[in-house]
Each structure stands twice: as C-alpha cells, then as structure tokens.
Design an enzyme around this catalytic site. Structure first.
Site, PDB file in Angstrom:
ATOM      1  N   HIS A 290       0.857  -1.191   0.000  1.00 23.50           N
ATOM      2  CA  HIS A 290       0.000   0.000   0.000  1.00 23.50           C
ATOM      3  C   HIS A 290       0.894   1.242   0.000  1.00 23.50           C
ATOM      4  O   HIS A 290       1.909   1.267   0.688  1.00 23.50           O
ATOM      5  CB  HIS A 290      -0.858  -0.023   1.271  1.00 23.50           C
ATOM      6  N   ASN A 291       0.521   2.256  -0.783  1.00 23.04           N
ATOM      7  CA  ASN A 291       1.318   3.493  -0.838  1.00 23.04           C
ATOM      8  C   ASN A 291       2.812   3.173  -0.877  1.00 23.04           C
ATOM      9  O   ASN A 291       3.600   3.636  -0.048  1.00 23.04           O
ATOM     10  CB  ASN A 291       1.022   4.401   0.367  1.00 23.04           C
ATOM     11  N   GLU A 320       1.567   0.250  -5.579  1.00 24.89           N
ATOM     12  CA  GLU A 320       0.580   1.301  -5.759  1.00 24.89           C
ATOM     13  C   GLU A 320       1.237   2.649  -6.059  1.00 24.89           C
ATOM     14  O   GLU A 320       2.294   2.957  -5.508  1.00 24.89           O
ATOM     15  CB  GLU A 320      -0.231   1.409  -4.459  1.00 24.89           C
ATOM     16  N   ASP A 322       0.016   6.869  -6.375  1.00 20.48           N
ATOM     17  CA  ASP A 322      -0.969   7.959  -6.336  1.00 20.48           C
ATOM     18  C   ASP A 322      -0.455   9.039  -7.260  1.00 20.48           C
ATOM     19  O   ASP A 322       0.593   9.627  -6.984  1.00 20.48           O
ATOM     20  CB  ASP A 322      -1.029   8.572  -4.921  1.00 20.48           C
ATOM     21  N   HIS A 335       1.447  11.327  -1.552  1.00 22.73           N
ATOM     22  CA  HIS A 335       0.187  11.096  -0.853  1.00 22.73           C
ATOM     23  C   HIS A 335      -0.572  12.417  -0.824  1.00 22.73           C
ATOM     24  O   HIS A 335      -0.230  13.320  -0.072  1.00 22.73           O
ATOM     25  CB  HIS A 335       0.470  10.581   0.562  1.00 22.73           C
ATOM     26  N   GLU A 369      -3.876   5.065  -8.525  1.00 26.77           N
ATOM     27  CA  GLU A 369      -4.911   5.955  -8.020  1.00 26.77           C
ATOM     28  C   GLU A 369      -4.680   7.265  -8.743  1.00 26.77           C
ATOM     29  O   GLU A 369      -3.681   7.948  -8.529  1.00 26.77           O
ATOM     30  CB  GLU A 369      -4.763   6.103  -6.508  1.00 26.77           C
TER      31      GLU A 369
END
Length: 739
Positions: A290-291, A320, A322, A335, A369
C-alpha cells in the site's frame, strides 16, 4: 588490495551534504571500517553480511540528484538488509569504484556460499575481535568475562573460570585463537541435542545407519526413501571422513544436520516453487503493498522510488502509485493533500521496469490511483508504453476475447495496470469505444475512504460522492484484466460483474462484509479479484491484520511494507513458501464455487480438526535487546496461531531468569487447528519485564502446512524480517488427527 590499504571516497547524503571519508576493509574480510579525515573523530564499521546488494552508477535518488557533478562510473550504492538506509559513495576514479564494487560483491558471494560450520567459526572470530580490547590477539580472563556479557551469557565466575582454565591448553593465562574456539565450543555444548543423540545411539558415541533411520522414522516421521535420506544426511553433514566412510554419524554431524535447512521447521520442498501456477489469477493470494512510495508515515513521510525497489525485491507483486498533476506536464507521485515529498511518475515506471522481475517472474500489478488531468494522463500512458515496452500488457493474451482471468504462468514477465477503464473489455476488443478520446468515471477509492472514515460528516460525503473524473482513452487502453469498479453488493456482482473487474475495500468495509456475509465474500473472490487497503486514519502507516482478509479469500491485501510488526511478519510468513514468488494458491475449498466455505463458521464444512503439540526445548544465542551494560534477557517463547477466528490462539512458556545464551524450557504448548490450510504459526521470543511491556527479541512465522514434524530448529528473524544468526529455538513438533 586497495580495499585493505584503504581509500578516500565521498559519502553523499544530498546535493549539499558530500563529505570525504576514509574506507578500509579489515583483515577479517568481513568488516568495513570508515572515519572522517579529521583527527580524533570516532570511526564507524559495518559488516559485509549486512550488505544486500551493490548498485553501480546513479542508481539511487541521492546519486541521481548529483548526476551532473560526478560521472556514473565513479558512483555506487551499498544497499543494506532490512530497513536501514543506503550508503551512497563516489570514488576518486572509475578504477577505484570498480575495485570496491567487485570486491564487495565477491565478499558477499563468499559469505553466501559458506556452510553452517564456517558461518559459526566466522561469528566466533567476530566476537573474539570485539572482546580483545587491547588488540594483542589473546584474551585474559577479564576480557572473557566482558565478552560473555556482550554475548548475553550470565555465567557465574567460578564456572567461567573452570571453562577458561580447561581451554587454556598452553597454560599461559590467556586464550589464543584455537583455545578461544575450544572455550566457545565447551560453552555452547548442546545438552538438549546430546540427550536425543544418546537416546538413539547404541554406544552413546555414534549413530549407525540403522540408528539414524530409526530416528528419522520415529521422530522426524520420514516415510519414504529413509535409507537414501539417511545416507544423504551423513554425506552432507558429517564432518569426519572416517565416520562418513563407515556410514555412521557422530554427535557433531547430528548437530550440523539439526541446525541445517533439512533440520529446520520449514519443509525445504515447500521453500521451492511447488504449487500449480496455471489457475486463474483470482485463485491466488498475492503479496501486495500500500502506498509503496512512502518510506515512513502518511503525512510527512519521505516519498521515494526506494520504496518500490524494496517491496519488489521482497517478492511483492502488487504496488501502488498515487498520481497528481506535476510541473511542466510531468505527473508526480505522492500522498495527496499531505506534506509527503514528491517523486516523478516516470521515475517510478523506470524502477518498475528494472526491478519487477528480479525476485519473481510472475506478473506485477501496478495499482493506479489517478488524480491527474486528461493531458497528464496521456503523459502517463506514454511513459508506461515507452518505458515498459513489451512488459506492459496492453491487449488480452493471444488476441482473442478471454472467458476468464489468465494464470500467473500465462502472465510471466508481464506488468498489468489496475485502474479505471472506459467501457468493457468486450467493447475495446470490438473497437466499439466512442472516439471522443475520454470518458467519465467516478473516483471510487477516495470516496470509499472518506465515507468510511468520516461518515458523521455529511457535507464532505455528498461533495465527494458527486466528483466525476475524466479519463483519457490512452490510459484507459492500458487497462486489460484489472478494471477498477465500485462495489455495490455481492448480489449485484453475482449478476452483473465481469471476471476482469476488481473492487477495492477499506479494511473496515471488508471486515463488515466478512461478519455479515463471509461465505458470499469467499464466493465473490473465487470469481474475481478484490483489494483491501488500510483505513485512511492510519496516518502512522500502521497495518491491519491481513489474516482476516485472507480468511475470506481476498487476494490483494495491501500492507505498508515499510512498517515492521506482526502484520508484516504474517505477510512474510505466508509468502516465504512457493519460491518466494509472491503468489500462493488458495485452498481448494476457496476456489470451488460449490463449497460455500464460511470463515466465521468453518465447522459446517465437514472439516477434520488437527492437534498441534509443540515442546519448546531451548533457545540458542538470543540477541540482546538492551544495549545497556550488563543487561541480560529473561526470555519467554510465545506461540501464536493466526487463522480463522476459531483457530486464533496464543500460549507462552514460562520465562527463564537471566539467560539469553542457552535458556532451556521443555514446556509443551497444545493447540487445536480447524482449518490448517489457512493457519500461520508465529514463534515469538520476548524479554520478560514485570513492570512494563515485554521487549521483542526475535520471531519466525510460517504456514502450518509447511511445518516439518519432529526435532527442529527455528532460525529467528529480527523485527525487520532479516536473519540474526545464530539465534534459534529448538523444538519438538507433533501434529495428530483429532478423532
């Protein structure tokens, strides 16, 4: 040779922090020593064993930031195990850089090819150097006493003196090299293993081939090819040539076998790739991060491509990003709406291209994302296509419309994009997609996260709900088998959803579904992929327990890889089987649509529970927790079962006062396991403290199905998941059917 002589190199921490340091390899060929050029400054050392890899050229962010100043052939990076930061160096010349790069790689190689015995001797040598304060190559009794403290041994003076005198063969009042090794061997006498050896040995001196076969059958529960196996063990682990010739095993050989991979609790055949890799993607648990770009917390943490390199090298198969609009039409990764630093999307894609298949050949999923404008989405699509080339999967395999998800085997060497898509796979195959170059899709991830964590605040909820986002056709076309869709209900999915659609759930939503409709969730996950990610409130990058999600068959359980703790131990434990390839086949009852397995009520399925009995016998050379002078640990062992709720359990041994060196328990812990296929067993050693929380000492986690019965060693890992030789536990394991 220049490594022994020593070299001046620049240590680089940033564009502005570049300082000269003097580096030298010490005589033991294991320790690298360095200090600043100023006189009187303290020096630092690190062990070659702590270095995981050497990267040549501008292969770290720090070195990339000064690329215009120093040519790549003078630069290299030392990458350390665990979560320790890199060391970026610039040599005075390309030749010097090469001699260090080649030299350190050779030393790492030598280390990796060392046997157990040599490693132990090396370890003893290291301790000798640490304790030989006046550097005269001899140790007096005072130095030996200090050493015992450093080694976590609390031994009374009388006993230590007796051993010292026995080992001092030359009667010089000091121990020289060989005498020290003798002293150490007397100190580490394994009474516990000797007991077992003598129980099976006819004369107490050796195990004949028949003795060894009896031991393997009765204790280690070997059934097939016992004769060949006994011969192989003698050949491999017996140090005495004579004994090998006579096909007998001495105590030394027996101990070597029990501390080797064959004598480990982890079945060596399951460390290799052993599962069927030709099932549809949704039939596997997939190691997921995650992230991935964050190295610390979610608010102020440092974003870095290093996060991707570390995760991918640990076998992670779903990372991942973003993405946000960046300066000069270059999308950036960070983030959103926080103070975390920013990196370029194209740099992440480059790293992905370079590191995706170093640890495993099986596919990597890039979960996007996307918060970018249509213009910058086009740039993203361009970077993906140009940098990844053939590695990026852009069309269904074999060019025909698929009827189900392909397998990890089919997708070897491929990177799959997970993200929004305009229309379905059918449309893009038939060329039906509207050519207006963009479509509208709602932004489901953030919405879900907001709703979950702020459901009291309605105004935010309504505002977020309405947000629609335009999607560029170019980026949409890069999505094939992982189209992100919003989840409405299991009923809806059963009727409408396509095999290539994937929904994401926050941990709290996933838990709610498991409580209310566990069997439906398992069924949903037998047909398509699901991703579960940490709540937006975990700003400290803490993790949730992944086991609950695996119990429901969720494949992509995304954890913050940068945060050590029980959750990452479980992730490492599940994925350390099957060749560390990042994919683990789900149990048959979770893949079969007719089974209706419910993790909350597993007994409905006619399961045959097993009994697990673990006798915790002893510990060996447990690491010190407190660096405080003279503090010795009071160790206890906890065995935890992580599995379906019915199986969750933990039990502890008593604690032993002041002995981290060779504590002995002989305590037996008993468990009942209802769903062995989903259970993980975690062994934790802690330093007992009656006034505050116990300190963590070491742990080892493995799947229940990978356990070898009998007398076994468990080689402990640090908080970071790296090994801490020679720390181990010695146990006896029995698994029996409950009638």
């Amino acid at each position: 040779l220049s490594m022994f002589v020593g070299t001046v190199m620049r240590k680089i921490k940033s564009r502005t922090w570049k300082k000269q340091r003097y580096f030298r390899l010490q005589e033991d060929c294991m320790t690298i020593w360095y200090k600043s050029k100023k006189a009187g400054n303290t020096h630092s050392t690190f062990s070659v064993g702590d270095v995981e890899a050497v990267r040549e050229g501008h292969q770290s962010e720090v070195l990339l930031s000064i690329a215009d100043e120093f040519p790549p052939d003078r630069c290299f990076t030392l990458v350390f195990r665990g979560r320790r930061g890199n060391l970026d160096l610039v040599a005075e010349s390309a030749g010097e850089a090469q001699s260090w790069i080649k030299g350190i790689r050779k030393l790492i190689d030598n280390l990796e090819n060392m046997g157990q015995r040599e490693k132990l001797d090396q370890w003893i040598c290291d301790w000798f150097k640490k304790a030989d304060k006046n550097r005269d190559g001899q140790m007096n009794f005072k130095e030996v006493q200090d050493l015992l403290k450093m080694m976590n041994v609390d031994m009374n003076e009388h006993h230590a003196l007796r051993l010292f005198t026995t080992a001092d063969k030359s009667q010089s009042g000091t121990l020289e090299d060989d005498e020290f090794v003798l002293f150490y061997k007397m100190l580490t006498q394994r009474e516990d293993v000797l007991r077992v050896f003598q129980e099976y040995s006819g004369d107490g001196q050796k195990l004949t081939l028949q003795d060894l076969k009896d031991f393997l059958r009765e204790e280690q529960l070997r059934e097939d090819g016992v004769q060949q196996y006994a011969l192989k063990l003698t050949e491999r682990y017996e140090p005495s040539d004579t004994a090998r010739m006579l096909q007998v095993m001495t105590f030394d050989g027996f101990l070597m076998y029990l501390t080797s991979p064959e004598g480990s609790i982890f079945n060596p055949t399951m460390v290799e790739l052993y599962q069927d890799m030709t099932q549809p993607l949704c039939h596997y648990f997939i190691s997921s991060s995650h992230n991935t770009y964050l190295l610390e917390d979610q608010i102020r943490g440092h974003s870095s491509v290093e996060g991707y390199i570390r995760a991918l090298k640990r076998g992670c198969r779903c990372v991942e990003v973003d993405c946000w609009d960046g300066p000069n039409e270059e999308p950036i990764v960070y983030h959103g709406h926080t103070f975390t630093s920013k990196i370029f999307f194209k740099d992440v894609v480059t790293v992905l291209g370079n590191y995706a298949f170093k640890a495993s050949q099986y596919p990597v999923i890039l979960s996007i994302e996307n918060h970018c404008s249509v213009e910058q989405q086009k740039v993203m699509a361009q970077h993906l296509t140009q940098i990844l080339g053939d590695k990026l999967l852009k069309t269904p395999l074999h060019g025909k419309f698929p009827i189900g998800l392909p397998s990890p085997e089919d997708l070897k060497g491929k990177i799959l994009l997970k993200g929004k898509k305009i229309g379905g796979l059918e449309d893009s195959m038939n060329g039906v997609v509207d050519d207006s170059l963009m479509g509208e899709v709602s932004d489901e991830e953030e919405t879900a996260e907001f709703n979950d964590d702020h459901h009291r605040n309605d105004s935010i909820r309504h505002r977020v709900k309405k947000s629609k986002q335009s999607l560029s056709k170019e980026l949409s076309d890069c999505v094939v088998y992982c189209k992100s869709v919003h989840f409405s209900s299991f009923k809806h999915s059963q009727i409408h959803s396509k095999f290539y659609e994937i929904s994401s759930f926050t941990e709290s939503k996933a838990r709610k579904h498991i409580r209310e409709a566990g069997a439906e969730f398992v069924l949903h996950n037998a047909r398509q992929l699901s991703r579960v990610y940490p709540s937006g409130l975990r700003t400290d990058s803490s993790n949730f327990n992944p086991q609950d999600m695996w119990n429901a068959g969720c494949q992509i359980v995304a954890l913050n890889f940068q945060t050590a703790g029980v959750e990452m131990d479980l992730n490492d434990g599940l994925f350390c089987q099957n060749g560390h390839c990042g994919y683990v086949l789900k149990p048959a009852f979770m893949r079969n649509i007719d089974e209706r397995f419910d993790p909350e009520n597993p007994q409905n399925g006619g399961y045959k529970p097993l009994s697990l009995s673990i006798q915790v016998i002893s510990g060996q050379q447990l690491p010190k927790v407190n660096i405080k002078e003279g503090s010795i640990i009071d160790p206890l062992v906890r065995v935890e079962i992580h599995g379906v709720p019915l199986d969750q359990a933990k039990q502890e041994t008593r604690y032993i006062d002041n002995n981290g060196f060779n504590p002995v328990w002989y305590d037996t812990l008993q468990f009942t396991i209802h769903v062995p296929e989903l259970a993980l067993v975690r062994f934790v050693v802690e330093d007992y403290d009656k006034t505050s929380k116990n300190d963590f000492v070491g742990q080892f986690t493995l799947p229940f199905t990978c356990i070898q019965p009998g007398y076994r060693h468990i080689h402990l890992l640090s908080k970071d998941g790296t090994s801490i030789p020679p720390s181990s536990l010695f146990v006896h394991v029995r698994i029996t059917k409950l009638t």
